[in-house]
Design an enzyme around this catalytic site. Structure first.
Site, PDB file in Angstrom:
ATOM      1  N   GLU A 198       1.564  -4.818  11.420  1.00 16.69           N
ATOM      2  CA  GLU A 198       1.020  -3.468  11.364  1.00 16.69           C
ATOM      3  C   GLU A 198       1.813  -2.553  12.288  1.00 16.69           C
ATOM      4  O   GLU A 198       2.035  -2.883  13.459  1.00 16.69           O
ATOM      5  CB  GLU A 198      -0.449  -3.464  11.794  1.00 16.69           C
ATOM      6  CG  GLU A 198      -1.380  -4.291  10.918  1.00 16.69           C
ATOM      7  CD  GLU A 198      -1.764  -3.578   9.642  1.00 16.69           C
ATOM      8  OE1 GLU A 198      -1.318  -2.434   9.446  1.00 16.69           O
ATOM      9  OE2 GLU A 198      -2.526  -4.162   8.838  1.00 16.69           O
ATOM     10  N   HIS A 241       3.106  -3.513   7.005  1.00 17.23           N
ATOM     11  CA  HIS A 241       2.028  -2.562   6.726  1.00 17.23           C
ATOM     12  C   HIS A 241       2.050  -1.424   7.736  1.00 17.23           C
ATOM     13  O   HIS A 241       2.761  -1.477   8.751  1.00 17.23           O
ATOM     14  CB  HIS A 241       0.661  -3.253   6.782  1.00 17.23           C
ATOM     15  CG  HIS A 241       0.340  -4.080   5.575  1.00 17.23           C
ATOM     16  ND1 HIS A 241      -0.548  -3.685   4.609  1.00 17.23           N
ATOM     17  CD2 HIS A 241       0.820  -5.283   5.180  1.00 17.23           C
ATOM     18  CE1 HIS A 241      -0.622  -4.611   3.668  1.00 17.23           C
ATOM     19  NE2 HIS A 241       0.200  -5.595   3.994  1.00 17.23           N
ATOM     20  N   HIS A 275       0.856  -1.182   0.000  1.00 13.00           N
ATOM     21  CA  HIS A 275       0.000   0.000   0.000  1.00 13.00           C
ATOM     22  C   HIS A 275       0.895   1.234   0.000  1.00 13.00           C
ATOM     23  O   HIS A 275       1.593   1.496   0.986  1.00 13.00           O
ATOM     24  CB  HIS A 275      -0.923   0.000   1.217  1.00 13.00           C
ATOM     25  CG  HIS A 275      -1.916  -1.112   1.210  1.00 13.00           C
ATOM     26  ND1 HIS A 275      -2.334  -1.747   2.359  1.00 13.00           N
ATOM     27  CD2 HIS A 275      -2.575  -1.721   0.183  1.00 13.00           C
ATOM     28  CE1 HIS A 275      -3.210  -2.694   2.034  1.00 13.00           C
ATOM     29  NE2 HIS A 275      -3.366  -2.697   0.726  1.00 13.00           N
TER      30      HIS A 275
END
Length: 949
Positions: free
Chosen positions: A900, A815, A718
Site C-alpha cells: 500500500e 495498491h 483498482h
C-alpha cells in the site's frame, strides 16, 4: 359537618408529619386525597394554614431518602404534594428549607425510565418552581443544570411523544432564552444539555422536520455566530454545528439515475442488468478481531486448483526465457544504438529550446483549443471479437505498423507542428508514440480526444512538496457556508454547466467549462451554485451504482486571480487524507507550452466532510461526503486539468513499455513483452519479463539463468489507485537501468510484471471495479474466465509456475491507500492471525517460516517512506478472495503481499510532512536494493528456501 372535616384535615396533617409506618402513612394519604378532592379550595387553604405543606414535605424527605424508596407511598405523596403546593405561594421556600427540592430532582434522575414516577416528580418540580417565592435552590445554575440533564434520558424514551406534542418549539425557545440572557457564560452546561435534548428528539424523521419548520437551523446558526470568538463556548459551537448538519434536509443528487453513465453489455447477462449490490470494498484502517480467520484448517490447507491441470501448459509461452537460445540479433543491437543516439540528441536540443522558452509569453494566436492537437478519430470502436478475452496470448493491438488513415495523417501533421514549436523532452515518453498507441485503445464511449497532460507528458516536481497546512476550523467554516446556502437562496444560481450524458450540452459563456470524455476521465456533472462556486458529481463505476473517489477532468474559461470553490458532493469513503494535508493535482497547458510541464499540488481550504445529499433512488445506508477545495488560477482562459492524484493511463503504460524496451541493451538485459490476455472491451493486458542475459551460452550460465527464482509483481487492479502505477513505473525503470544493484537483481531473479490488471477500468475512469461492476481484487478465489479474464489468467500463470516447480519467491500486488500515510505491506501469517483473534488454538506447537517478515524489516531500515508499524500479516475473512491471501493459500507463496502506498505523504523520517512525488521512485529503488541485499546475502540459503517453497 364542614367544621368536622376541617378538624379532620388538621388531625391527619399532624399525624402524617409524625407517622413513620408505611401502612398508616398510606391510609392517611388516601383519606387526605379523598377529603381534598371532594371539597373546595377552602379545604386546601385550611390544610396549608395548619402546616399541611410542611407535613407533606417532611413525609417526602422521610420516605425519599431511604436507600430503596417505597414508591407505593411516594407516588400518592407526590401527587398530593403537587395538589396542595399548587395553592401554597410559599411552597418553593418550604421545599428548600425541608430539603425536598434537591431530593425531588434526585428522584427524577433515578426514575427517568419509569413514566409514572418521572411524571410525578416533574409535576412537583413544576409546582415548586411556579410558586411566587422562587428559591435559591430552584433558581441556581446547578439546579437548572441537574434538572435539564435529567430530561435527556427522559426525552430518549419519549422522543415521538415530544415531537407530536410540539415540545421541540419549547426547547428551541428555551435555548434561545438561555443564550440571550447568559451573558456571563455561567450556564454553558444548561445550554449544552438543551442541545443534547434537541439531538435526541431529532433522531427521528418527524423530529428533524419539526426542528426545521420551527426555525431551528436559523436559530442555532445565528446563535453560533456570536460564540465563535469565545473559546469557552467551543463545546456549544461543536454541538450546534453537528445538530444543524444532521437536520439539513436530504437532497437527492441532480441525476436521473444512480447507475453509471457508462454501461457495457456483459456476455451472458441482460444489457440493463447492473450491479447495484452494496458491498464493503473499503480498505479498513484497523482490523476487527471478529473478521479474522480462526479456522486452522482454512489457514493451513491448500485448496484444489480451480481448473484442470491439463490447461496449465498453455501458459508456457509466458516463460520464453526457459527455452530461449539468447543469440543477440544484430537488428536489435542497431535499434538500441539508434535509440541511444537519438535520445542524446533530443536531450541536447530540448535543453537549448527549454532555455529559450523560459522567457516566452502566451500570445493570443497560441491560445488555440488544445483539443485540436490531440484528436485521433474513431478510436473507440470495438474491433475485437467477443472471443478475444477467452484465450491468453493474443496479440491484440500490439501491431504498430498499420497504415494511417487520412484523418490520422492530418492529426499527425498537427502534432508534428506542435512538437516542433514546443517539443519537450520527457524521459521515457514519446508524444507521437502515445498518440499512435491511444488510437488503438478501446473505451466504452469511444473517446476521440486525448487529455493534453497524457499526450504531452510531464516532468516530476523539482523537489519535495510539503503537505498543505490545515487552517484551524476550516471544516466548520465550510459547513457554515453550506448552511448559509440553505438559509439564504438569493445568490444561488443552480445551473448545470456540464453533463456527461448530454453530448449536445453547451456551457453558458460566463461560467467555467468542464470536460471529461477522455481516457481515465471522471466527471459526470457540474452545477454552478454561485458565481464562483461549483458542485461536481463523479460518475460511479461502469455497470454499477457505487464507488466514487477518482476524478480527472478539464476546466477552462477561467479568470485569473479569482478564487473558485469546487465541491465534489458524492464521495463515499467516511474519511480521507484530504483532511490531513493532501492536495489534488493540477496541470496547466499554458505552463506546459512555456516549458514547465508539471503536475503540481494545488488547492486551499481543503476539507472532507459528511453532507446532506442522498442517492436519487434513496439507496439505504448511503451517506455521501463532500470534498471541497478552492483554486485560484494563474492565467486567464487557460486550459487546466484537475485530478485526485497524478493520472496514469493505460495508453501511458503501453507507450512506456515500448519506449523502455527500445532503451535497454539486448546484449545485457532480457526484456520481453507478452499479452497475458484480452479484456472485456478488447484491450490487451501486457506481461513483461525482465532478467539478465547470460554471460555466455555455456551450460553453467544457461543453467544458472533457467534456475533463477521468480518474482511476480502486479498493479492497478483498482483503477483509481494511480499511485500504484507510478510505483510500478519506478520499478520498471530501475530494473532496466544501469545501476549496479539493478544488474545484480537481474542476474539473481526473473521478474514477471503485470503493470495493469484492470485496463478497462483505468481507461473508462472507474475507481474500484472492472466493466463487470465487480472489484477484481475480490475475484481471485474463483475468477470467471469471461468476466474477469485478467485475474483468471494471472492466477493460471501462477498455477503454471507452481506446476513446473517454479513457485515465485515473492508475489507483490501494488495498491494505493486513501486513509493512511507512508508505504507499508500486508502479508499473511497463521500464527499472527490466531494470536490477534484470541483463538483457543495452541500456537506454541505450530511451525511457521518467519521469512514473511524479512522484506518489511529490511524496508524499514533502508526505505525512509516505509512504515513497519503500519504492516500487518493478518488473514481476514473479508479478504479471503484477494490476491494476497489466495496466492499465499493456494499457490503456496510465503512472501505474498499487498503493498500500500499513500496518496498523501509521510509522517516519519526524512520525508516527514512531504507530499508524494519523487519519493515513489526513490523508495522503489531502495526496495529493490533491499531485495538484492537481503535475498542474495546468502545465495545458498535463498536457493534452499526457494526449493522448499
Amino acid at each position: 359537618f364542614r367544621q368536622d372535616h376541617l378538624q379532620s384535615l388538621n388531625l391527619f396533617s399532624v399525624s402524617l408529619q409524625n407517622e413513620g409506618d408505611v401502612e398508616s402513612t398510606l391510609n392517611i394519604l388516601n383519606v387526605l386525597d379523598e377529603l381534598l378532592s371532594a371539597g373546595t379550595d377552602r379545604r386546601i387553604q385550611y390544610m396549608i394554614s395548619k402546616g399541611g405543606s410542611e407535613a407533606l414535605l417532611t413525609a417526602l424527605v422521610t420516605f425519599g431518602r431511604s436507600f430503596n424508596p417505597n414508591y407505593t407511598v411516594l407516588l400518592p405523596l407526590l401527587h398530593l404534594l403537587a395538589k396542595v403546593g399548587y395553592r401554597d405561594r410559599r411552597i418553593g421556600l418550604k421545599a428548600e428549607e425541608a430539603g425536598a427540592a434537591l431530593l425531588t430532582l434526585n428522584l427524577l434522575k433515578h426514575n427517568v425510565k419509569h413514566d409514572r414516577r418521572a411524571a410525578a416528580c416533574l409535576w412537583v418540580i413544576q409546582v415548586f418552581s411556579s410558586s411566587g417565592t422562587i428559591t435559591h435552590t430552584l433558581t441556581s445554575v446547578e439546579t437548572h443544570t441537574s434538572f435539564t440533564v435529567s430530561l435527556v434520558p427522559l426525552i430518549i424514551c419519549h422522543s415521538s411523544l415530544m415531537v407530536s406534542k410540539g415540545y421541540i418549539s419549547g426547547l428551541l425557545r428555551l435555548y434561545e432564552d438561555w443564550h440571550s440572557k447568559d451573558t456571563q457564560h455561567v450556564a454553558i452546561a444548561i445550554r449544552q444539555a438543551l442541545l443534547c435534548c434537541l439531538h435526541k428528539v431529532t433522531h427521528i424523521t418527524a423530529g428533524r422536520q419539526a426542528f426545521i419548520s420551527q426555525g431551528g437551523i436559523r436559530l442555532l446558526y445565528q446563535a453560533t455566530q456570536t460564540c465563535l470568538l469565545n473559546k469557552c463556548l467551543e463545546s456549544l459551537v461543536e454541538s450546534s454545528v453537528n445538530l444543524m448538519r444532521k437536520c439539513l434536509p436530504k437532497t437527492s443528487l441532480p441525476l436521473t439515475s444512480d447507475l453509471s453513465a457508462y454501461t457495457f453489455p456483459l456476455p451472458g447477462r441482460p444489457q440493463d442488468a447492473a450491479n447495484t449490490e452494496e458491498i464493503d470494498t473499503c480498505v479498513c484502517v484497523s482490523v476487527q478481531d471478529e473478521d479474522l480467520e480462526t479456522d486452522l484448517k482454512k489457514l493451513r490447507s491448500r485448496p484444489d486448483p480451480d481448473r484442470p491441470k491439463n490447461l496449465l501448459p498453455h501458459y508456457n509461452f509466458l516463460c520464453p526465457e526457459l527455452s530461449h537460445d539468447f543469440q543477440v540479433h544484430t537488428s536489435l543491437c542497431l535499434c538500441y544504438i539508434h535509440h541511444v543516439t537519438q535520445t542524446v540528441a533530443n536531450h541536447v536540443i530540448s535543453n537549448d529550446s527549454l532555455g529559450e522558452r523560459q522567457g516566452t509569453t502566451w500570445t493570443r494566436d497560441r491560445q488555440t483549443n488544445i483539443h485540436t492537437y490531440v484528436q485521433f478519430g474513431e478510436a473507440g470502436v470495438f474491433g475485437e471479437t467477443q472471443d478475444s478475452y477467452h484465450s491468453p496470448g493474443q496479440r491484440g493491438d500490439e501491431q504498430d505498423d498499420e497504415e494511417k488513415t487520412e484523418e490520422e495523417f492530418h492529426h499527425s501533421t498537427i502534432i508534428d507542428r506542435l512538437l516542433e514549436n514546443h517539443g519537450p523532452c520527457i524521459p521515457h515518453h514519446n508524444p507521437k508514440l502515445y498518440h499512435a498507441t491511444a488510437t488503438k485503445t478501446k473505451s466504452i464511449q469511444g473517446f476521440s480526444i486525448l487529455a493534453f497532460p497524457d499526450f504531452w507528458g510531464h516532468l516530476p516536481p523539482p523537489g519535495n512538496e510539503p503537505m498543505a497546512p490545515r487552517k484551524p476550523n476550516i471544516q466548520r467554516q465550510k459547513v457554515f457556508e453550506d448552511i448559509r446556502r440553505f438559509l439564504n437562496t438569493s445568490d444561488i444560481i443552480n445551473q448545470v454547466v456540464f453533463d456527461l450524458e448530454d453530448s449536445s450540452f453547451q456551457s453558458p459563456p460566463d461560467s467555467l467549462r468542464f470536460f471529461s470524455m477522455f481516457e481515465c476521465g471522471n466527471l459526470r456533472k457540474a452545477v454552478q451554485v454561485r458565481r464562483h462556486e461549483y458542485d461536481l458529481i463523479l460518475n460511479v463505476d461502469a455497470n454499477c451504482s457505487q464507488h466514487t473517489q477518482w476524478f480527472y477532468f478539464e476546466v477552462s474559461n477561467m479568470v485569473a486571480d479569482v478564487p473558485y470553490r469546487f465541491n465534489v458532493i458524492n464521495c463515499e469513503k467516511s474519511n480521507s487524507q484530504f483532511n490531513y494535508g493532501m492536495q489534488l493535482v493540477l496541470y496547466s497547458v499554458r505552463e506546459a507550452l512555456e516549458g514547465r510541464p508539471h503536475w503540481v499540488r494545488t488547492g486551499t481550504e481543503i476539507c472532507y466532510f459528511r453532507n446532506h445529499f442522498c442517492p436519487v433512488q434513496g439507496r439505504k445506508k448511503t451517506t455521501f461526503y463532500t470534498l471541497t477545495f478552492t483554486i485560484t488560477f494563474k492565467h486567464n482562459e487557460d486550459v487546466c486539468y484537475l485530478a485526485y492524484h497524478y493520472p496514469y493511463t493505460y495508453s501511458t503504460v503501453k507507450t512506456h513499455l515500448k519506449v523502455l524496451q527500445k532503451s535497454v541493451d539486448p546484449a545485457k538485459i532480457y526484456f520481453r513483452q507478452h499479452v497475458l490476455c484480452g479484456t472485456l472491451a478488447g484491450n490487451s493486458c501486457p506481461l513483461v519479463t525482465i532478467t539478465a542475459c547470460p554471460a555466455s551460452r555455456s551450460w553453467i550460465d544457461m543453467h544458472q539463468l533457467r534456475n533463477r527464482p521468480y518474482i511476480v509483481l502486479t498493479g492497478r487492479v483498482h483503477p483509481g489507485e494511480s499511485n500504484a502505477s507510478w510505483v510500478m513505473k519506478g520499478t520498471l525503470e530501475f530494473l532496466c537501468s544501469n545501476d549496479p544493484v539493478a544488474q545484480i537483481l537481474r542476474e539473481a531473479f526473473i521478474f514477471k510484471i503485470i503493470p495493469m490488471l484492470n485496463p478497462d477500468g483505468v481507461i473508462n475512469g472507474t475507481n474500484r471495479c472492472d466493466l463487470n461492476g465487480e472489484d477484481l481484487n475480490r475475484q481471485w478465489a474463483k475468477p470467471d474466465p469471461v468476466l474477469s479474464p485478467t485475474i483468471y489468467h494471472t492466477k493460471g500463470f501462477l498455477y503454471y509456475l507452481n506446476s513446473i516447480g517454479r513457485t515465485p519467491l515473492v508475489f507483490c500486488d501494488y495498491h494505493g491507500h486513501s486513509r493512511k500515510k507512508n508505504v507499508f505491506l500486508y502479508g499473511c501469517s497463521v500464527k499472527e492471525t490466531l494470536w490477534q483473534s484470541g483463538s483457543s488454538v495452541d500456537t506454541a506447537g505450530l511451525k511457521e517460516d518467519p521469512g514473511y517478515r524479512t522484506l518489511a524489516k529490511a524496508l524499514d531500515r533502508i526505505a525512509p517512506a516505509f512504515s513497519f508499524n503500519s504492516c500487518n500479516y493478518l488473514v481476514e475473512k473479508s479478504r479471503s478472495s484477494t490476491a494476497r491471501v489466495v496466492v499465499w493459500r493456494e499457490i503456496g507463496v510465503l512472501r505474498s503481499y499487498t503493498m500500500e502506498s499513500t496518496y498523501n505523504g509521510c509522517d516519519q523520517g526524512i520525508y516527514k510532512v512531504c507530499a508524494y512525488g519523487l519519493i515513489y521512485q526513490k523508495d522503489r529503488t531502495s526496495e529493490h536494493k533491499m531485495k538484492c541485499s537481503e535475498l542474495n546475502r546468502n545465495k545458498t540459503a535463498a536457493a534452499q528456501e526457494y526449493s522448499t517453497a
